[in-house]
Design a protein around this motif. Structure first.
Motif, short mmCIF file in Angstrom:
data_model
loop_
_atom_site.label_atom_id
_atom_site.label_comp_id
_atom_site.label_asym_id
_atom_site.label_seq_id
_atom_site.Cartn_x
_atom_site.Cartn_y
_atom_site.Cartn_z
N ALA A 182 0.82 -1.21 0.00
CA ALA A 182 0.00 0.00 0.00
C ALA A 182 0.85 1.26 0.00
O ALA A 182 0.41 2.33 -0.38
N ASN A 183 2.12 1.11 0.43
CA ASN A 183 3.02 2.26 0.48
C ASN A 183 3.94 2.32 -0.73
O ASN A 183 4.89 3.09 -0.74
N SER A 184 3.69 1.50 -1.75
CA SER A 184 4.65 1.38 -2.84
C SER A 184 4.73 2.63 -3.70
O SER A 184 5.77 2.94 -4.25
N LYS A 185 3.62 3.37 -3.85
CA LYS A 185 3.63 4.55 -4.70
C LYS A 185 4.02 5.75 -3.87
O LYS A 185 3.17 6.47 -3.34
N GLU A 186 5.29 5.98 -3.74
CA GLU A 186 5.73 7.08 -2.93
C GLU A 186 7.14 7.49 -3.33
O GLU A 186 7.87 6.74 -3.96
N THR A 187 7.47 8.70 -2.95
CA THR A 187 8.83 9.20 -3.12
C THR A 187 9.34 9.65 -1.77
O THR A 187 8.68 10.42 -1.07
N ILE A 188 10.49 9.14 -1.40
CA ILE A 188 11.12 9.53 -0.14
C ILE A 188 12.20 10.57 -0.46
O ILE A 188 13.08 10.32 -1.28
#
Length: 237
Positions: free
Chosen positions: A131-137
């Motif tokens: 669920a957290n895969s679409k992200e930019t850190i």
């Protein structure tokens, strides 16, 4: 329909290739073979294998050279097969871009276990919550676009192997938290046993070296806590 994983087995000994084929085919893997480095490299560049089992001591082009040349073009997971006592060669193999190793004489069950563990990463970093895969850190000097599996250090893209990327992303998920090498083996490599702690050390070293070529500041973010493990340190400025 679920894709059948394809495995390239590279060893100059037919009996070893036959043994590995027998056990891996029981797992429903599709197996192809090569008995020398030149042939293996050509096959690996022409076809996208899910994993490569690569013997280090090959006639002609050895496994280390095969791995180095492969890494110039592809990030296919590589499991090294090494003879007992070849620690220096194992370290060379890691530095060339291999993801893990098995020491001969090996247990076929251990090989199957390690293949499974390496293949799990193809499910988009299976140990993380999808669920957290679409992200930019975003940190100072370092940006990780997880959706694209892209790492930027001071605006320059850094080419990492799958396992190097997973290790960095895992640390970045909880900045400033210290992880033991045992924790990293369990969560990144998915090893509850059979793990060699030097696997973690060598990958950390290689990750730092790659980042340092682009941004020394980004490389320094990977901190060592002596006697404990590693963490990703976020600069205060």
């Amino acid at each position: 329909m679920k894709k059948t994983p394809t495995v390239l087995v590279v060893d100059d000994e037919e009996r070893i290739r036959r043994l590995l084929r027998m056990y891996l085919e029981r797992e429903q893997y599709e197996i192809e073979e090569a008995d020398n480095g030149e042939k293996a490299l050509q096959m690996a560049l022409e076809k996208d294998y899910d994993i490569i089992l690569l013997d280090l001591m090959l006639p002609g082009m050895d496994g280390i050279e095969v791995c180095e040349k492969l890494r110039e073009k592809k990030s296919t997971p590589v499991l090294m097969l090494t003879a007992k006592g070849e620690e220096a060669n194992r370290i060379q193999g890691f530095e060339a871009g291999a993801d893990d190793y098995v020491t001969k004489p090996f247990s076929p069950r251990e090989v199957v276990f390690r293949v499974r563990a390496l293949l799990r990463r193809t499910s988009a970093t299976a140990y993380l919550n999808t669920a957290n895969s679409k992200e930019t850190i975003v940190f100072p000097h370092l940006t990780i676009n997880h959706d694209a599996h892209r790492v930027m250090a001071d605006g320059v893209e850094v080419n990492l192997t799958p396992k190097e990327y997973e290790l960095l992303y895992y640390l970045a998920q909880t900045p400033d938290k210290v992880f033991t090498r045992e924790q990293l083996l369990k969560d990144v490599w998915q090893y509850d046993f059979f793990g060699d702690l030097r696997t973690v050390d060598t990958h950390i070293k290689r990750l730092r070296e790659k980042l340092n070529k682009v941004s020394p500041e980004a490389a320094h973010m990977i901190g060592t806590v002596w006697g404990v493990g590693y963490k990703l340190e976020v600069p205060t400025k």
